[in-house]
Design a protein around this motif. Structure first.
Motif, PDB file in Angstrom:
ATOM      1  N   ASP A 176       0.949  -1.262   0.006  1.00  0.00           N
ATOM      2  CA  ASP A 176       0.196   0.016  -0.143  1.00  0.00           C
ATOM      3  C   ASP A 176       0.927   1.350   0.136  1.00  0.00           C
ATOM      4  OD1 ASP A 176      -3.292  -1.154   0.791  1.00  0.00           O
ATOM      5  OD2 ASP A 176      -1.400  -2.293   1.665  1.00  0.00           O
ATOM      6  N   SER A 180       1.157   3.761  -3.082  1.00  0.00           N
ATOM      7  CA  SER A 180       0.357   5.363  -3.033  1.00  0.00           C
ATOM      8  C   SER A 180       1.293   6.453  -3.451  1.00  0.00           C
ATOM      9  CB  SER A 180      -0.051   5.468  -1.479  1.00  0.00           C
ATOM     10  OG  SER A 180       0.867   5.642  -0.684  1.00  0.00           O
ATOM     11  N   LYS A 184       1.034   8.951  -6.534  1.00  0.00           N
ATOM     12  CA  LYS A 184       1.011  10.400  -6.516  1.00  0.00           C
ATOM     13  C   LYS A 184       2.400  11.054  -7.178  1.00  0.00           C
ATOM     14  CE  LYS A 184       1.009  14.443  -4.020  1.00  0.00           C
ATOM     15  NZ  LYS A 184      -0.042  15.159  -3.398  1.00  0.00           N
ATOM     16  N   PRO A 193      -8.801   5.269  -4.730  1.00  0.00           N
ATOM     17  CA  PRO A 193      -7.759   5.584  -4.174  1.00  0.00           C
ATOM     18  C   PRO A 193      -6.745   4.358  -3.565  1.00  0.00           C
ATOM     19  CG  PRO A 193      -9.488   6.361  -2.818  1.00  0.00           C
ATOM     20  CD  PRO A 193     -10.097   5.486  -3.933  1.00  0.00           C
ATOM     21  N   VAL A 194      -5.470   4.705  -3.474  1.00  0.00           N
ATOM     22  CA  VAL A 194      -4.619   3.980  -2.611  1.00  0.00           C
ATOM     23  C   VAL A 194      -3.857   4.631  -1.588  1.00  0.00           C
ATOM     24  CG1 VAL A 194      -2.669   2.187  -2.803  1.00  0.00           C
ATOM     25  CG2 VAL A 194      -4.129   2.369  -4.602  1.00  0.00           C
ATOM     26  N   GLU A 195      -4.008   4.274  -0.453  1.00  0.00           N
ATOM     27  CA  GLU A 195      -3.612   5.132   0.612  1.00  0.00           C
ATOM     28  C   GLU A 195      -2.283   4.264   1.359  1.00  0.00           C
ATOM     29  OE1 GLU A 195      -5.930   6.529   3.689  1.00  0.00           O
ATOM     30  OE2 GLU A 195      -6.701   8.101   2.565  1.00  0.00           O
ATOM     31  N   SER A 196      -1.343   5.163   1.617  1.00  0.00           N
ATOM     32  CA  SER A 196      -0.203   4.685   2.422  1.00  0.00           C
ATOM     33  C   SER A 196      -0.721   3.766   3.747  1.00  0.00           C
ATOM     34  CB  SER A 196       0.771   5.724   2.882  1.00  0.00           C
ATOM     35  OG  SER A 196       1.812   5.180   3.973  1.00  0.00           O
TER      36      SER A 196
END
Lengths: 337, 337
Positions: A176, A180, A184, A193-196
């Motif tokens: 992840d 992310s 970005k 969306p992909v989140e950290s």
């Protein structure tokens, strides 16, 4: 013209401007009784038992990314390094290298984020330092954190303790953070969306060690990803290991992005995940404890030690049989942390 | 073409190249039993008593200068910060940020210098980290060190403990470090060389505290120089102080260079000097102990606390009577440490 809303060289000069920077940018978010005297170092009460000591510099680009920023990462990263030693993180230092012209609003946002991450992790930033270099001498902001932790009796985490039959537990989904940051950085657009996954792991580790103090080895797969960790442990312990591809949790979006960009998720950096090598007898118990914790709810046993020759890491795949997992020789993604 | 004799991005990738860099560049000079496992942090035996914890990032330019380099400076600086807390420095961390293309020979030279400085100081570098940023993302090399020290019972160093009547002792000549760096940076030529005073002060401090555990305050006048330290203490303690210009030891060459360049030596950075605020009754005793130590042989009582209004620092000059000593508002010399 001097713009007072950006960092200037004098902020690193050790004089009045330096003191003002500390008072305005750092103390509101990070202030505490140990930091308050602003002397050359912090004076701390005695700590019982063995200590863990760790350091990491954070140079991530971009400094703000979905799910975190360089400030929260600098807290989580060192909290996690101490946690992987089996220690309870207690005190952190913070050293800032700022580029002249860095926006003061960004610095305050980063300091706020550090303060919040420190409170969530239960650690205190007790001492710090700020240097400023001329424009072009550094890229925006670099942060170093070092940390002191206390090691509970009976805990002995070391790669050399890993034994045949140990179960390999991964605490959650893979890839992840790196994905992310990559999205970005490349300015890619995806519907979902992909989140950290940047998170502090000390709470999870505490519960795991309460359930089984004799966990043999723990490591967070940051730079180099899971492939690097497994290969390091295999080499250090002189053991082989086999993992199962279908057992490794990966978020759907992350898998899609990795496939699109031709990246192997096993090499992607994580900042809130860990791998544990646990004696066979207690593996299921440790796993069930992990699954009750927010940061371990997707935990899974992904393989075991043994089943192939020493120093080798193999993965059972769903299509092509076993393949050998090797660490990257080069650099997949510079400045990922 | 990849040049194997320089730092490449993969050296910071956490994989094979990173391990090779550590094994080739760092372990020969810095290796020890705590660093050897190369895990996420060092496991250290228990330490008795209160702890001191300090950090500093080093961004000095040029990285090699007469009398030292960024490596020895990174050891001495943190050893001295811990010493100024009254602590005995024990363990250090080292975090490197390297620019892609940095010569490997320079990195080894710096690691050697760190190893030598650590041995001379009696401290051990037990944990570390290396990041590499692309060319232009940082200027050559930045080093962060954090340090842990042990505080002896009965020692209580704090600016707020400074009292009227305290004698102000300076451990040696002023301005050597900053002047040597300035000469090198500007490419000036002088008949007589000026060398940095970069030195570890822990040995000297130990002997001073053995002679008088009740020393009130100590500080090394680095960035901002003596003027910054005296003003900080005057403000923190709410006292005034008067120093005597003729009592301040300055090397002839340093005085000449400062005059030539129009710099006030009171603002110039030092890296192997300290100021101590000592009770009147024991000041002569502490001074005589200092004078028997190599790094304190030019020590002198340069003034005393009191004699002017609170928060003010005055200097008796030989020509124009008393003048007020103020800290620099701006930055005299960026990247001096």
């Amino acid at each position: 013209m001097r713009r007072p809303d950006t960092v200037i060289l004098a902020h690193g000069g050790g004089g009045r401007a330096s003191a003002e920077l500390v008072e305005k940018a750092f103390l509101p978010s990070l202030g505490n009784k140990f930091l308050a005297p602003l002397s050359d170092g912090a004076i701390l009460p005695p700590l019982e038992g063995r200590l863990a000591f760790s350091t990491d510099s954070y140079v991530i680009d971009p400094i703000f990314f979905p799910g975190g920023d360089i400030g929260s990462l600098a807290i989580h990263g060192t909290v996690n390094d101490l946690s992987m030693c089996g220690a309870t993180p207690v005190y952190l230092s913070a050293g800032f290298i700022l580029e002249e012209g860095f926006p003061m609003a960004d610095l305050k946002r980063i300091a706020d984020s550090m303060g919040e991450a420190a409170r969530e992790s239960g650690v205190t930033v007790v001492t710090g330092d700020t240097k400023v270099v001329a424009r072009g001498g550094a890229d925006k902001i670099f942060i170093n954190t070092a940390g002191i932790g206390v090691l509970p009796e009976g805990v002995n985490i070391a790669a050399t303790r890993v034994r045949e039959g140990d179960r390999i537990i991964l605490s959650g989904t893979l890839g992840d953070h790196g994905t992310s940051v990559l999205i970005k950085r490349k300015g890619l657009k995806f519907d979902s969306p992909v989140e950290s996954d940047s998170r502090p792991l000390n709470g999870l580790v505490r519960e795991m060690l309460d359930a089984e103090p004799d966990i043999h080895m723990m490591r967070d797969p940051t730079r180099g990803g899971l492939a690097a960790v497994l290969n390091e442990v295999a080499r250090a312990a002189g053991v082989g290991m086999v993992i199962e591809e279908t057992a490794i949790p990966v978020n759907g979006n992350v898998a899609a992005v990795c496939e699109l960009l031709g990246i192997d998720v096993l090499h992607v950096a994580n900042e809130g995940k860990m791998v544990a090598f646990v004696p066979e007898a207690s593996a299921e118990r440790v796993l069930s404890v992990m699954k009750t914790h927010t940061f371990g709810r997707d935990a899974a046993i992904i393989g075991m030690v043994g089943g192939t020759s020493a120093g080798r890491v193999e993965m059972k795949t769903s299509f092509i049989g076993n393949r050998i997992i090797e660490p990257l020789a080069g650099e997949q993604l510079p400045r990922i942390c």
